[in-house]
Scaffold this motif. Structure first.
Motif, short mmCIF file in Angstrom:
data_model
loop_
_atom_site.label_atom_id
_atom_site.label_comp_id
_atom_site.label_asym_id
_atom_site.label_seq_id
_atom_site.Cartn_x
_atom_site.Cartn_y
_atom_site.Cartn_z
N LEU A 196 59.34 -23.02 36.44
CA LEU A 196 58.31 -23.93 35.92
C LEU A 196 57.27 -23.17 35.12
CD1 LEU A 196 57.79 -26.28 39.02
CD2 LEU A 196 59.11 -26.73 36.94
N GLY A 197 56.94 -21.94 35.54
CA GLY A 197 55.99 -21.13 34.81
C GLY A 197 56.50 -20.77 33.43
N PHE A 198 57.78 -20.40 33.34
CA PHE A 198 58.38 -20.07 32.04
C PHE A 198 58.35 -21.27 31.09
CE2 PHE A 198 62.84 -20.78 30.33
CZ PHE A 198 62.54 -20.35 29.05
N ILE A 199 58.74 -22.44 31.58
CA ILE A 199 58.76 -23.64 30.73
C ILE A 199 57.34 -24.01 30.31
CG2 ILE A 199 59.32 -26.10 30.68
CD1 ILE A 199 61.63 -25.46 32.63
N ALA A 200 56.39 -23.92 31.27
CA ALA A 200 55.00 -24.27 30.95
C ALA A 200 54.40 -23.28 29.96
CB ALA A 200 54.18 -24.30 32.23
N LEU A 201 54.68 -21.99 30.12
CA LEU A 201 54.14 -20.99 29.21
C LEU A 201 54.64 -21.18 27.79
CD1 LEU A 201 54.33 -17.78 31.45
CD2 LEU A 201 52.26 -18.84 30.54
N PHE A 202 55.93 -21.45 27.64
CA PHE A 202 56.44 -21.65 26.28
C PHE A 202 55.90 -22.95 25.68
CE2 PHE A 202 59.58 -22.82 23.03
CZ PHE A 202 59.54 -21.66 22.27
N GLY A 203 55.74 -23.98 26.52
CA GLY A 203 55.15 -25.23 26.02
C GLY A 203 53.71 -25.02 25.55
N LEU A 204 52.93 -24.28 26.34
CA LEU A 204 51.55 -23.98 25.94
C LEU A 204 51.50 -23.12 24.68
CD1 LEU A 204 50.01 -23.24 29.46
CD2 LEU A 204 49.59 -25.26 28.02
N MET A 205 52.43 -22.18 24.59
CA MET A 205 52.48 -21.33 23.41
C MET A 205 52.83 -22.15 22.17
SD MET A 205 54.54 -17.73 23.08
CE MET A 205 53.82 -17.11 24.58
N GLU A 206 53.70 -23.13 22.34
CA GLU A 206 54.07 -24.01 21.23
C GLU A 206 52.89 -24.86 20.78
OE1 GLU A 206 56.54 -25.67 18.39
OE2 GLU A 206 57.25 -24.19 19.87
N VAL A 207 52.13 -25.40 21.74
CA VAL A 207 51.03 -26.33 21.42
C VAL A 207 49.81 -25.58 20.89
CG1 VAL A 207 49.41 -27.98 22.41
CG2 VAL A 207 51.83 -28.06 23.06
N TYR A 208 49.48 -24.43 21.50
CA TYR A 208 48.22 -23.78 21.17
C TYR A 208 48.37 -22.56 20.26
CZ TYR A 208 46.16 -26.69 24.79
OH TYR A 208 45.73 -27.77 25.52
N TYR A 209 49.59 -22.16 19.95
CA TYR A 209 49.74 -20.99 19.08
C TYR A 209 50.71 -21.25 17.92
CZ TYR A 209 50.71 -16.21 17.56
OH TYR A 209 50.87 -15.08 16.80
N ILE A 210 51.93 -21.66 18.25
CA ILE A 210 52.95 -21.80 17.20
C ILE A 210 52.60 -22.90 16.22
CG2 ILE A 210 55.37 -22.37 16.78
CD1 ILE A 210 56.07 -21.01 19.40
N GLN A 211 52.25 -24.09 16.70
CA GLN A 211 51.94 -25.19 15.80
C GLN A 211 50.60 -25.02 15.09
OE1 GLN A 211 52.42 -29.01 17.68
NE2 GLN A 211 54.56 -28.63 18.25
N PRO A 212 49.51 -24.66 15.77
CA PRO A 212 48.23 -24.50 15.05
C PRO A 212 48.28 -23.42 13.96
CG PRO A 212 47.83 -24.67 17.39
CD PRO A 212 49.31 -24.52 17.23
N TYR A 213 49.01 -22.34 14.22
CA TYR A 213 49.06 -21.25 13.24
C TYR A 213 50.28 -21.34 12.33
CZ TYR A 213 45.27 -19.04 15.81
OH TYR A 213 44.05 -18.77 16.39
N LYS A 214 51.01 -22.49 12.44
CA LYS A 214 52.15 -22.76 11.53
C LYS A 214 53.14 -21.58 11.46
CE LYS A 214 49.79 -26.10 8.55
NZ LYS A 214 48.85 -26.48 9.60
N ILE A 215 53.54 -21.15 12.63
CA ILE A 215 54.52 -20.07 12.70
C ILE A 215 55.92 -20.66 12.51
CG2 ILE A 215 55.56 -18.35 14.23
CD1 ILE A 215 52.78 -18.03 15.47
N THR A 216 56.61 -20.19 11.50
CA THR A 216 57.93 -20.73 11.16
C THR A 216 59.05 -19.70 11.25
OG1 THR A 216 57.53 -20.26 8.82
CG2 THR A 216 56.92 -22.46 9.62
N ALA A 217 58.72 -18.43 11.34
CA ALA A 217 59.75 -17.39 11.36
C ALA A 217 60.63 -17.54 12.60
CB ALA A 217 59.10 -16.00 11.33
#
Length: 658
Positions: free
Chosen positions: A509-530
């Motif tokens: 659950l920690g792994f899934i939650a961490l990647f979800g948080l990383m997606e919401v608060y880092y990948i999408q806001p900073y438009k990471i596409t690589a």
């Protein structure tokens, strides 16, 4: 961005999540239905079992049971069908375009290479499951790690063939186009990055080449150290394909990471060596300190690292003691076969030179992983047992014999009544190993309750040596200072099922939650596409889930274990005294020694069949491949030509080979 996230999520749900869900349900099952009652698993009526019926006894796969053969055929058929279907589909697709024949050939090579890579990723889903030593999935289907390593070897060869062809097809296509160097060094952001794939494949090829039997047997350290390149192989594979393609194999890899981190935590515990002894045949017996609540059975094995010899090398050994012998110790017998074991013997043989004062200040310390083995003590599921050993292969059977004897004395459930031990040794000095059976408190009436027959074959001597009969008295044990009671950790193997389930659940659950948080608060806001960078973030989320959240769980698990397995002062000392004063059971009346010949398994099995009649007979073999092949062939012959009122022989192998 949202579309990519949902694509990745759907692939993970389709490939990775089912494995994690099955693992979660497996924890619930083994907690609710523990496998302690082996009597329920026994069938009184003789019948064949797919897992214990040897079908193939020669060839590249070794001894293969009927169940394993069915699995091999089904898996192979699926892979072949996939390859053929992809080729036909690709050919039909390209035939619809009016392209030059050269371009069609290049596209065909690249498409087939792509398909082979995707099939290789599918194989990786199964590649990492067998090498998770304490995996709940292996425990659920009761396949011990020493058996599962064979499946890892088979799948490893298949996976690397597919990945090698995957890379080769692309290399041929790029060479044909005249852009090989540029493509190999390309590291693009959108799409598959080629250079990380080259690095991953190179690491995989190094592991593959050094894993072949000849290299593994003659240069084990080379095999062991190059196999640590799996970290580079996995990380650069994620950089190569990106997060959503890598998620196909993420579930199985995550289970392996959970097991690997748990083993790392267990191995940090320093374990006291209570005693060490060097036997006349050169074998070394180590008695290790363990907590009273550590569960294992007589056919378990452990990985041992001796700090005084090496901080890197780990070696597997079968336990040679019964779990009923003592609350605070476990023993292993070690044969000298290489540099590590020779150093251990040299240290042990020098103990007599030390004074009593030296022993008070000097200790031999070890680290231990395990115990591992069958979830169910299957040696107790048969009323009739045939135990076939070659040399040091007698070690696990000493534990089996001691386990049966102690169960008879303590009136615990114990099915074996007729036990035949067939033991082949090269020299008569190896006969002293039989004295390792710790049966100090057994009376002759306990032996009378079991029909025991030990047939020993000394193959390289034509007559008894003059010293025979004195061998047993030539073994001295040297006990060390056990001040703090540092004993084995219970984290791995047959550890606490509830805590294991909590560790798995919290980490997942920690792994899934961490990647979800990383997606919401880092990948999408900073438009990471690589793609490669998102693959790296995916790997980081997996590692953080295991180390941070799993580490917190292990911290509380360790505290709980220490509180519930507190060291009882004086208990180890008492056990040491009992070991010193142990009166070895007189097994001479049950032992027949033959010189200058090898076991005739046809005659042995026929005689035993006439003795037991129509019944299930459990056959367990521990020894070199040739011995396993001979016994498996005889079991198959006996079962296929069996007449009415003849037994059914169930073949089981206990040999360990990395």
């Amino acid at each position: 961005m949202v579309v990519e996230f949902w694509v990745m999520g759907s692939i993970f749900l389709g490939f990775g999540a089912p494995i994690l869900i099955i693992a979660f349900l497996a924890f619930l099952y083994i907690i609710a239905f523990p496998s302690d009652n082996f009597e329920k698993k026994n069938t009184k009526f003789p019948r064949f079992r797919l897992w214990t019926f040897p079908v193939l006894v020669d060839g590249p796969f070794g001894v293969v049971s009927a169940a394993e053969l069915i699995g091999i055929l089904l898996f192979s058929a699926y892979i072949v069908w996939n390859i053929i279907a992809y080729i036909i589909q690709s050919h039909d697709m390209l035939s619809g375009f009016s392209l030059p024949s050269k371009m069609k050939s290049i596209f065909m090579l690249e498409i087939i290479g792509l398909r082979l890579g995707s099939i290789g990723l599918f194989c990786m889903v199964f590649l990492f499951l067998p090498v998770a030593r304490g995996s709940v999935l292996l425990r659920l289907i009761d396949i011990p790690f020493e058996h599962a390593t064979r499946y890892h070897v088979w799948l490893g060869h298949l996976t690397m063939v597919l990945f090698t062809l995957h890379g080769l097809f692309y290399v041929i296509a790029w060479s044909w186009e005249g852009k090989l160097t540029r493509e190999l060094l390309e590291w693009k952001d959108i799409g598959v990055a080629n250079l990380p794939g080259v690095i991953s494949l190179a690491a995989g090829l190094l592991m593959w080449v050094t894993s072949f039997h000849t290299v593994r047997k003659n240069y084990f350290e080379l095999f062991f150290y190059t196999h640590q390149l799996y970290i580079i192989f996995i990380v650069f594979l994620a950089l190569h394909v990106g997060d959503f393609i890598f998620s196909m194999a993420a579930g199985a890899i995550f289970l392996f990471m959970l097991d690997r981190f748990l083993r790392f935590c267990q191995s940090q515990t320093k374990v006291d060596v209570i005693s060490a002894s060097c036997r006349p045949c050169g074998s070394v017996e180590l008695i290790l300190s363990k907590p009273k609540n550590l569960r294992y059975n007589a056919l378990s094995f452990i990985f041992v690292q001796v700090r005084e010899l090496s901080w890197l090398q780990w070696h597997p050994f079968s336990v040679s003691s019964s779990p009923l012998e003592g609350k605070n110790h476990i023993s292993v017998l070690i044969k000298v076969l290489g540099e590590w074991t020779e150093k251990l013997r040299n240290i042990t043989s020098k103990f007599p030179e030390k004074t009593q004062e030296d022993f008070k200040s000097w200790r031999l310390t070890a680290s231990v992983e395990g115990p591992y083995g069958h979830e169910t003590p299957y040696h107790l599921m048969y009323e009739n047992l045939v135990l076939v050993a070659g040399g040091i292969g007698i070690s696990p059977f000493l534990a089996v014999l001691s386990d049966i004897m102690h169960r008879v004395k303590q009136k615990k459930p114990c099915l074996p009544k007729n036990v035949l031990i067939v033991w082949a040794v090269k020299k008569s000095k190896e006969l002293s190993l039989l004295s390792a059976v710790n049966a100090q408190s057994l009376s002759s009436s306990d032996f009378d309750k079991m029909n025991l027959d030990i047939q020993t074959y000394v193959t390289q001597e034509s007559e008894p040596s003059l010293e025979e009969g004195k061998i047993e008295g030539n073994t001295d044990s040297f006990f060390f200072s056990v001040m703090n009671g540092n004993s084995m950790s219970c984290l791995v193997g047959t550890g606490n099922n509830v805590w294991s389930g909590i560790y798995f659940t919290v980490s997942t659950l920690g792994f899934i939650a961490l990647f979800g948080l990383m997606e919401v608060y880092y990948i999408q806001p900073y438009k990471i596409t690589a793609w490669w960078y998102k693959g790296l973030l995916f790997i980081i989320s997996m590692v953080m889930g295991v180390i941070i959240l799993g580490g917190v769980t292990i911290f509380f698990w360790n505290k709980w274990e220490r509180r519930n397995s507190s060291y009882e002062k004086g208990t180890v000392d008492d056990e040491k005294s009992s070991l010193l004063k142990a009166n070895r059971a007189n097994l001479a009346s049950s032992q027949t020694i033959r010189y200058g010949c090898r076991p005739d398994f046809a005659d042995i099995f026929n005689s035993f069949a006439e003795q037991v009649g129509h019944a299930n007979v459990g056959v367990i073999v521990c020894g070199p491949p040739g011995l396993q092949t001979s016994v498996a062939r005889e079991c198959r012959l006996q079962n296929m030509t069996a007449k009415r009122n003849r037994p059914v022989f169930h073949f089981n192998s206990h040999s360990f080979d990395l």
